[in-house]
Design a protein around this motif. Structure first.
Motif, short mmCIF file in Angstrom:
data_model
loop_
_atom_site.label_atom_id
_atom_site.label_comp_id
_atom_site.label_asym_id
_atom_site.label_seq_id
_atom_site.Cartn_x
_atom_site.Cartn_y
_atom_site.Cartn_z
N PRO A 140 0.83 -1.21 0.00
CA PRO A 140 0.00 0.00 0.00
C PRO A 140 0.86 1.26 0.00
O PRO A 140 1.91 1.31 0.65
CB PRO A 140 -0.80 -0.11 1.31
CG PRO A 140 -0.77 -1.56 1.66
CD PRO A 140 0.53 -2.09 1.14
N PRO A 141 0.44 2.30 -0.74
CA PRO A 141 1.25 3.52 -0.88
C PRO A 141 1.58 4.21 0.44
O PRO A 141 2.62 4.84 0.58
CB PRO A 141 0.39 4.44 -1.75
CG PRO A 141 -0.65 3.58 -2.35
CD PRO A 141 -0.80 2.37 -1.50
N GLU A 142 0.71 4.08 1.44
CA GLU A 142 0.94 4.75 2.71
C GLU A 142 1.81 3.94 3.68
O GLU A 142 2.21 4.43 4.74
CB GLU A 142 -0.40 5.10 3.39
CG GLU A 142 -1.19 3.91 3.87
CD GLU A 142 -1.94 3.12 2.79
OE1 GLU A 142 -2.51 2.06 3.14
OE2 GLU A 142 -1.97 3.54 1.62
N ALA A 143 2.13 2.70 3.31
CA ALA A 143 2.88 1.81 4.21
C ALA A 143 4.37 2.16 4.23
O ALA A 143 4.96 2.48 3.20
CB ALA A 143 2.70 0.36 3.77
N GLY A 144 4.96 2.05 5.41
CA GLY A 144 6.41 2.18 5.55
C GLY A 144 7.07 0.89 5.10
O GLY A 144 6.53 -0.20 5.31
N VAL A 145 8.24 1.01 4.47
CA VAL A 145 8.91 -0.15 3.89
C VAL A 145 10.40 -0.11 4.17
O VAL A 145 11.02 0.95 4.17
CB VAL A 145 8.72 -0.18 2.35
CG1 VAL A 145 9.36 -1.42 1.74
CG2 VAL A 145 7.27 -0.08 1.97
N MET A 146 10.97 -1.29 4.38
CA MET A 146 12.42 -1.48 4.33
C MET A 146 12.66 -2.43 3.17
O MET A 146 11.94 -3.42 3.01
CB MET A 146 12.97 -2.07 5.62
CG MET A 146 14.49 -2.17 5.62
SD MET A 146 15.15 -2.90 7.14
CE MET A 146 14.77 -1.63 8.33
N ALA A 147 13.65 -2.12 2.33
CA ALA A 147 13.91 -2.96 1.15
C ALA A 147 15.39 -2.95 0.83
O ALA A 147 16.12 -2.04 1.24
CB ALA A 147 13.13 -2.41 -0.05
N THR A 148 15.83 -3.98 0.09
CA THR A 148 17.20 -3.97 -0.37
C THR A 148 17.39 -2.74 -1.25
O THR A 148 16.45 -2.26 -1.89
CB THR A 148 17.55 -5.26 -1.15
OG1 THR A 148 16.53 -5.57 -2.07
CG2 THR A 148 17.77 -6.44 -0.21
N ALA A 149 18.60 -2.22 -1.26
CA ALA A 149 18.89 -0.93 -1.89
C ALA A 149 18.48 -0.89 -3.37
O ALA A 149 18.07 0.16 -3.86
CB ALA A 149 20.36 -0.59 -1.73
N ASP A 150 18.55 -2.01 -4.06
CA ASP A 150 18.17 -2.02 -5.48
C ASP A 150 16.69 -1.74 -5.68
O ASP A 150 16.28 -1.32 -6.76
CB ASP A 150 18.54 -3.36 -6.12
CG ASP A 150 17.84 -4.55 -5.48
OD1 ASP A 150 17.75 -4.57 -4.23
OD2 ASP A 150 17.41 -5.46 -6.20
N LEU A 151 15.88 -1.94 -4.65
CA LEU A 151 14.43 -1.72 -4.75
C LEU A 151 13.98 -0.40 -4.16
O LEU A 151 12.84 0.01 -4.34
CB LEU A 151 13.70 -2.88 -4.06
CG LEU A 151 14.01 -4.27 -4.62
CD1 LEU A 151 13.46 -5.35 -3.71
CD2 LEU A 151 13.48 -4.40 -6.03
N CYS A 152 14.85 0.28 -3.46
CA CYS A 152 14.48 1.52 -2.77
C CYS A 152 14.04 2.63 -3.72
O CYS A 152 13.15 3.41 -3.39
CB CYS A 152 15.62 2.00 -1.87
SG CYS A 152 15.75 1.02 -0.35
N ALA A 153 14.63 2.70 -4.89
CA ALA A 153 14.25 3.76 -5.83
C ALA A 153 12.78 3.64 -6.22
O ALA A 153 12.08 4.65 -6.32
CB ALA A 153 15.13 3.71 -7.08
N GLY A 154 12.29 2.43 -6.40
CA GLY A 154 10.88 2.22 -6.75
C GLY A 154 9.93 2.50 -5.60
O GLY A 154 8.72 2.56 -5.80
N LEU A 155 10.48 2.69 -4.40
CA LEU A 155 9.67 2.95 -3.21
C LEU A 155 9.94 4.33 -2.62
O LEU A 155 9.40 4.69 -1.58
CB LEU A 155 10.00 1.88 -2.15
CG LEU A 155 9.64 0.45 -2.55
CD1 LEU A 155 10.45 -0.54 -1.73
CD2 LEU A 155 8.15 0.21 -2.37
#
Length: 120
Positions: free
Chosen positions: A16-31
């Motif tokens: 969901p767009p309002e959710a906080g996320v932790m992701a591997t650095a390669d995916l952070c740009a998309g989030l």
């Protein structure tokens, strides 16, 4: 777009767009358009010079408390140019297993080397 990229976007779009996320650095740009985003496995790094940083699961927990989703690409091995620490598949699996045993997280979906966890 190759198969891996399609799967990555599929998983990103499940969050969901309002959710906080932790992701591997390669995916952070998309989030990156989110209010809360942290890069795994070093959300606590003060700068990009990670050569001296050691992975610290206990320290990382403080950041996991601020997010609802964790998106990992098990095949992502690098954290920038140069001699930076990398994470092995067994290290990813150890973190995921630990998070599940805490009872606070569950696996939402695993696909093509990605794991999406959601906070219970």
């Amino acid at each position: 777009m190759d198969k891996k990229a399609k799967v990555a976007w599929e998983l990103i779009n499940l969050i969901p767009p309002e959710a906080g996320v932790m992701a591997t650095a390669d995916l952070c740009a998309g989030l990156a358009n989110r209010k809360t985003i942290y890069c795994f496995p070093y959300p606590y790094a003060k700068n990009n010079l990670l050569r001296d940083e050691k992975f610290d699961l206990e320290r990382m927990q403080r950041f996991l408390e601020k997010v609802e989703y964790l998106l990992l690409n098990y095949e992502y091995k690098s954290y920038g140019a140069g001699e930076y620490p990398s994470f092995s598949v067994s290290e990813f699996e150890r973190v995921v297993a630990y998070l599940i045993t805490t009872g606070k997280w569950r696996i939402f979906l695993q696909k093509e080397g990605f794991t999406l966890l959601v906070k219970k």
